[in-house]
Design a protein around this motif. Structure first.
Motif, PDB file in Angstrom:
ATOM      1  N   GLY A 263       0.777  -1.229   0.000  1.00 46.74           N
ATOM      2  CA  GLY A 263       0.000   0.000   0.000  1.00 46.74           C
ATOM      3  C   GLY A 263       0.807   1.277   0.000  1.00 46.74           C
ATOM      4  O   GLY A 263       0.229   2.373  -0.021  1.00 46.74           O
ATOM      5  N   THR A 264       2.124   1.177   0.013  1.00 42.55           N
ATOM      6  CA  THR A 264       2.984   2.368   0.048  1.00 42.55           C
ATOM      7  C   THR A 264       3.666   2.556  -1.305  1.00 42.55           C
ATOM      8  O   THR A 264       4.461   1.706  -1.715  1.00 42.55           O
ATOM      9  CB  THR A 264       4.044   2.250   1.149  1.00 42.55           C
ATOM     10  N   PRO A 265       3.383   3.640  -2.026  1.00 43.69           N
ATOM     11  CA  PRO A 265       4.046   3.869  -3.317  1.00 43.69           C
ATOM     12  C   PRO A 265       5.487   4.348  -3.115  1.00 43.69           C
ATOM     13  O   PRO A 265       5.775   5.113  -2.195  1.00 43.69           O
ATOM     14  CB  PRO A 265       3.183   4.949  -3.973  1.00 43.69           C
ATOM     15  N   GLU A 266       6.351   3.897  -3.985  1.00 43.54           N
ATOM     16  CA  GLU A 266       7.759   4.301  -3.915  1.00 43.54           C
ATOM     17  C   GLU A 266       8.301   4.483  -5.322  1.00 43.54           C
ATOM     18  O   GLU A 266       8.132   3.609  -6.186  1.00 43.54           O
ATOM     19  CB  GLU A 266       8.584   3.251  -3.178  1.00 43.54           C
ATOM     20  N   VAL A 267       8.946   5.619  -5.560  1.00 44.03           N
ATOM     21  CA  VAL A 267       9.511   5.906  -6.874  1.00 44.03           C
ATOM     22  C   VAL A 267      10.819   5.131  -7.033  1.00 44.03           C
ATOM     23  O   VAL A 267      11.751   5.280  -6.244  1.00 44.03           O
ATOM     24  CB  VAL A 267       9.754   7.415  -7.050  1.00 44.03           C
ATOM     25  N   LEU A 268      10.883   4.300  -8.063  1.00 41.89           N
ATOM     26  CA  LEU A 268      12.083   3.518  -8.345  1.00 41.89           C
ATOM     27  C   LEU A 268      12.975   4.215  -9.364  1.00 41.89           C
ATOM     28  O   LEU A 268      14.198   4.183  -9.248  1.00 41.89           O
ATOM     29  CB  LEU A 268      11.711   2.127  -8.861  1.00 41.89           C
TER      30      LEU A 268
ATOM     31  N   TYR B 260      25.016  12.575  -6.270  1.00 41.59           N
ATOM     32  CA  TYR B 260      24.088  11.676  -6.953  1.00 41.59           C
ATOM     33  C   TYR B 260      22.676  12.232  -6.823  1.00 41.59           C
ATOM     34  O   TYR B 260      22.390  13.098  -5.985  1.00 41.59           O
ATOM     35  CB  TYR B 260      24.152  10.261  -6.383  1.00 41.59           C
ATOM     36  N   LEU B 261      21.791  11.727  -7.685  1.00 48.87           N
ATOM     37  CA  LEU B 261      20.367  12.054  -7.635  1.00 48.87           C
ATOM     38  C   LEU B 261      19.607  10.847  -7.106  1.00 48.87           C
ATOM     39  O   LEU B 261      19.834   9.716  -7.555  1.00 48.87           O
ATOM     40  CB  LEU B 261      19.845  12.433  -9.020  1.00 48.87           C
ATOM     41  N   GLU B 262      18.717  11.101  -6.172  1.00 47.59           N
ATOM     42  CA  GLU B 262      17.896  10.043  -5.595  1.00 47.59           C
ATOM     43  C   GLU B 262      16.428  10.397  -5.807  1.00 47.59           C
ATOM     44  O   GLU B 262      15.992  11.491  -5.437  1.00 47.59           O
ATOM     45  CB  GLU B 262      18.185   9.892  -4.102  1.00 47.59           C
ATOM     46  N   PRO B 263      15.634   9.479  -6.414  1.00 47.78           N
ATOM     47  CA  PRO B 263      14.221   9.779  -6.636  1.00 47.78           C
ATOM     48  C   PRO B 263      13.497  10.049  -5.320  1.00 47.78           C
ATOM     49  O   PRO B 263      13.670   9.327  -4.342  1.00 47.78           O
ATOM     50  CB  PRO B 263      13.684   8.504  -7.308  1.00 47.78           C
ATOM     51  N   GLY B 264      12.709  11.124  -5.310  1.00 47.90           N
ATOM     52  CA  GLY B 264      11.919  11.459  -4.134  1.00 47.90           C
ATOM     53  C   GLY B 264      10.449  11.226  -4.411  1.00 47.90           C
ATOM     54  O   GLY B 264      10.098  10.268  -5.119  1.00 47.90           O
ATOM     55  N   PRO B 265       9.578  12.078  -3.901  1.00 49.80           N
ATOM     56  CA  PRO B 265       8.166  11.993  -4.295  1.00 49.80           C
ATOM     57  C   PRO B 265       8.036  12.131  -5.812  1.00 49.80           C
ATOM     58  O   PRO B 265       8.938  12.643  -6.473  1.00 49.80           O
ATOM     59  CB  PRO B 265       7.529  13.182  -3.553  1.00 49.80           C
ATOM     60  N   PRO B 266       6.921  11.636  -6.393  1.00 50.79           N
ATOM     61  CA  PRO B 266       6.778  11.674  -7.859  1.00 50.79           C
ATOM     62  C   PRO B 266       7.112  13.027  -8.458  1.00 50.79           C
ATOM     63  O   PRO B 266       6.692  14.077  -7.970  1.00 50.79           O
ATOM     64  CB  PRO B 266       5.300  11.314  -8.066  1.00 50.79           C
ATOM     65  N   LEU B 267       7.932  12.988  -9.531  1.00 46.10           N
ATOM     66  CA  LEU B 267       8.374  14.156 -10.302  1.00 46.10           C
ATOM     67  C   LEU B 267       9.324  15.060  -9.522  1.00 46.10           C
ATOM     68  O   LEU B 267       9.503  16.231  -9.857  1.00 46.10           O
ATOM     69  CB  LEU B 267       7.181  14.969 -10.812  1.00 46.10           C
ATOM     70  N   THR B 268       9.961  14.518  -8.506  1.00 47.06           N
ATOM     71  CA  THR B 268      11.016  15.247  -7.796  1.00 47.06           C
ATOM     72  C   THR B 268      12.202  14.314  -7.574  1.00 47.06           C
ATOM     73  O   THR B 268      12.042  13.097  -7.476  1.00 47.06           O
ATOM     74  CB  THR B 268      10.543  15.792  -6.436  1.00 47.06           C
ATOM     75  N   SER B 269      13.380  14.896  -7.513  1.00 49.41           N
ATOM     76  CA  SER B 269      14.598  14.151  -7.218  1.00 49.41           C
ATOM     77  C   SER B 269      15.456  14.967  -6.274  1.00 49.41           C
ATOM     78  O   SER B 269      15.533  16.195  -6.400  1.00 49.41           O
ATOM     79  CB  SER B 269      15.390  13.843  -8.499  1.00 49.41           C
TER      80      SER B 269
ATOM     81  N   TYR C 197      10.422 -10.016   1.445  1.00 47.75           N
ATOM     82  CA  TYR C 197      11.152  -9.078   2.301  1.00 47.75           C
ATOM     83  C   TYR C 197      10.214  -8.038   2.904  1.00 47.75           C
ATOM     84  O   TYR C 197      10.462  -7.506   3.992  1.00 47.75           O
ATOM     85  CB  TYR C 197      12.260  -8.408   1.480  1.00 47.75           C
ATOM     86  N   GLY C 198       9.145  -7.716   2.194  1.00 44.93           N
ATOM     87  CA  GLY C 198       8.130  -6.815   2.716  1.00 44.93           C
ATOM     88  C   GLY C 198       8.309  -5.362   2.362  1.00 44.93           C
ATOM     89  O   GLY C 198       7.463  -4.527   2.703  1.00 44.93           O
ATOM     90  N   ARG C 199       9.378  -5.034   1.670  1.00 41.50           N
ATOM     91  CA  ARG C 199       9.661  -3.660   1.243  1.00 41.50           C
ATOM     92  C   ARG C 199      10.787  -3.711   0.228  1.00 41.50           C
ATOM     93  O   ARG C 199      11.374  -4.771  -0.003  1.00 41.50           O
ATOM     94  CB  ARG C 199      10.064  -2.781   2.428  1.00 41.50           C
ATOM     95  N   THR C 200      11.103  -2.568  -0.375  1.00 39.94           N
ATOM     96  CA  THR C 200      12.239  -2.526  -1.287  1.00 39.94           C
ATOM     97  C   THR C 200      13.507  -2.208  -0.503  1.00 39.94           C
ATOM     98  O   THR C 200      13.492  -1.358   0.398  1.00 39.94           O
ATOM     99  CB  THR C 200      12.035  -1.469  -2.385  1.00 39.94           C
ATOM    100  N   LEU C 201      14.572  -2.892  -0.825  1.00 35.83           N
ATOM    101  CA  LEU C 201      15.876  -2.600  -0.223  1.00 35.83           C
ATOM    102  C   LEU C 201      16.447  -1.366  -0.913  1.00 35.83           C
ATOM    103  O   LEU C 201      16.525  -1.302  -2.139  1.00 35.83           O
ATOM    104  CB  LEU C 201      16.813  -3.794  -0.392  1.00 35.83           C
ATOM    105  N   LYS C 202      16.863  -0.383  -0.137  1.00 39.28           N
ATOM    106  CA  LYS C 202      17.332   0.883  -0.688  1.00 39.28           C
ATOM    107  C   LYS C 202      18.849   0.970  -0.641  1.00 39.28           C
ATOM    108  O   LYS C 202      19.478   0.562   0.344  1.00 39.28           O
ATOM    109  CB  LYS C 202      16.717   2.058   0.072  1.00 39.28           C
ATOM    110  N   ALA C 203      19.423   1.512  -1.694  1.00 42.46           N
ATOM    111  CA  ALA C 203      20.874   1.707  -1.769  1.00 42.46           C
ATOM    112  C   ALA C 203      21.289   2.899  -0.927  1.00 42.46           C
ATOM    113  O   ALA C 203      20.478   3.741  -0.548  1.00 42.46           O
ATOM    114  CB  ALA C 203      21.302   1.901  -3.219  1.00 42.46           C
ATOM    115  N   ARG C 204      22.589   2.938  -0.600  1.00 48.45           N
ATOM    116  CA  ARG C 204      23.221   4.018   0.177  1.00 48.45           C
ATOM    117  C   ARG C 204      22.640   4.123   1.584  1.00 48.45           C
ATOM    118  O   ARG C 204      22.577   5.203   2.163  1.00 48.45           O
ATOM    119  CB  ARG C 204      23.106   5.361  -0.555  1.00 48.45           C
ATOM    120  N   ARG C 205      22.221   2.995   2.133  1.00 53.19           N
ATOM    121  CA  ARG C 205      21.733   2.927   3.505  1.00 53.19           C
ATOM    122  C   ARG C 205      22.285   1.677   4.162  1.00 53.19           C
ATOM    123  O   ARG C 205      22.812   0.787   3.499  1.00 53.19           O
ATOM    124  CB  ARG C 205      20.200   2.922   3.551  1.00 53.19           C
TER     125      ARG C 205
END
Length: 320
Positions: free
Chosen positions: A25-30, A135-144, A263-271
């Motif tokens: 139920g949680t949207p995430e920008v890939l 680096y650029l990291e995707p944030g909320p839709p249409l933002t980085s 896993y229940g979520r996406t694994l995020k880089a740089r963390r």
């Protein structure tokens, strides 16, 4: 598909692609970037044709024009970065710039810094000179988020990757390598202001923003001299050296894959992320260096790479 073929590689700045995954139920920008290349591979022997779309993040926009020569009088590196990134606010790029330790404005009577190459190349160069990353990291839709600052290997870890733990196992594979000869001892050359003699200064692997994640570190096997530091100030030379120690301190690396639904979520880089069940030598916290998303119909998996400085965990347990 026709739109991709007509615009891909011709008008990439106008053909923006945002890929969003919804997990629990949680949207995430890939992905938030532009198309740079398209290709069709015709099928043979009854197989279907393949349509491949290749793109880059919004840093591709920063490589279009060479703006060498623009002056930046009395502007420290972080101010130059902020000014350059301001041009991309139209595309939702939000700067997150951390002031550098050598952020003293240059005296315009002595030198006026000038832009070199494309915006992306110059910002990356300023980051390298300061011992930073960009680096650029995707944030909320249409933002980085455009991050320019030190590589931080600290913070709240992501849920642990469990290996060989029966019902709690949430990775499909995870293999570790230990490179005893990966570490180097960097040396910066400082020029004596009076006698103009170069003075070698060895730099230990000490960085408060990148604390050790492994208890037992290999001894440096070789010495590496950092070039072009003699004419820098001591602060600038040390920053470059510390950046080199961070990149060469990763003696342990792990590669693996996981099913995102399990896993229940996406694994995020740089963390950070914890590892459990791999044995005393390899359990503990790791820095997620890179993540690759593999998405098919009815399937979402990730390949990942983990790194840290040595063997044996520095913490008694990791978040589950």
């Amino acid at each position: 598909m026709t739109t991709f073929l007509l615009a891909g590689g011709v008008l990439p700045a106008n053909l923006r692609v945002v890929l969003i995954a919804t997990i629990n139920g949680t949207p995430e920008v890939l992905v938030d970037g532009v198309v740079t290349k398209t290709r069709i591979s015709s099928g043979s022997g009854g197989s279907t044709s393949t349509f491949t779309v290749t793109g880059e993040d919004l840093t591709a926009l920063m490589d279009f024009v060479d703006t060498s020569g623009i002056p930046y009088p009395a502007m420290p590196p972080e101010a130059r970065v902020e000014l350059i990134l301001a041009k991309y606010a139209l595309f939702g790029v939000v700067p997150r710039v951390i002031p550098s330790l050598n952020g003293v404005p240059p005296n315009p009577l002595d030198i006026i810094p000038r832009h070199q190459g494309s915006d992306h190349w110059y910002i990356s160069k300023l980051a390298s000179d300061a011992g930073y990353v960009f680096y650029l990291e995707p944030g909320p839709p249409l933002t980085s988020i455009a991050y320019w600052g030190p590589e931080i290997r600290a913070g709240v870890p992501q849920p642990a990757l469990n290996v060989d733990m029966d019902a709690e196992t949430n990775v499909e594979s995870l293999n570790f390598d230990f490179q005893n000869d990966a570490r180097v001892l960097p040396i910066v050359m400082i020029q004596d202001p009076i006698f103009k003699l170069p003075i070698p200064v060895p730099l230990p692997d000490i960085n408060p923003l990148s604390p050790p994640l492994g208890l037992i570190e290999p001894i440096p096997q070789r010495i590496e001299k950092i070039p072009s530091t003699a004419k820098l100030t001591m602060g600038e030379a040390i920053l470059r050296g510390l950046s080199k120690t961070t990149h060469h301190a990763d003696a342990v690396s792990g590669t693996g894959s996981l099913d995102v639904l399990r896993y229940g979520r996406t694994l995020k880089a740089r963390r950070l992320v914890g590892v459990r069940g791999a044995g005393e030598a390899f359990d503990g916290l790791y820095f997620v260096k890179s993540v690759t998303h593999n998405i098919k119909r009815g399937e979402y998996k990730q390949d990942f790479t983990l790194v840290r400085n040595g063997l044996v965990s520095t913490v008694p347990r990791v978040p589950s």
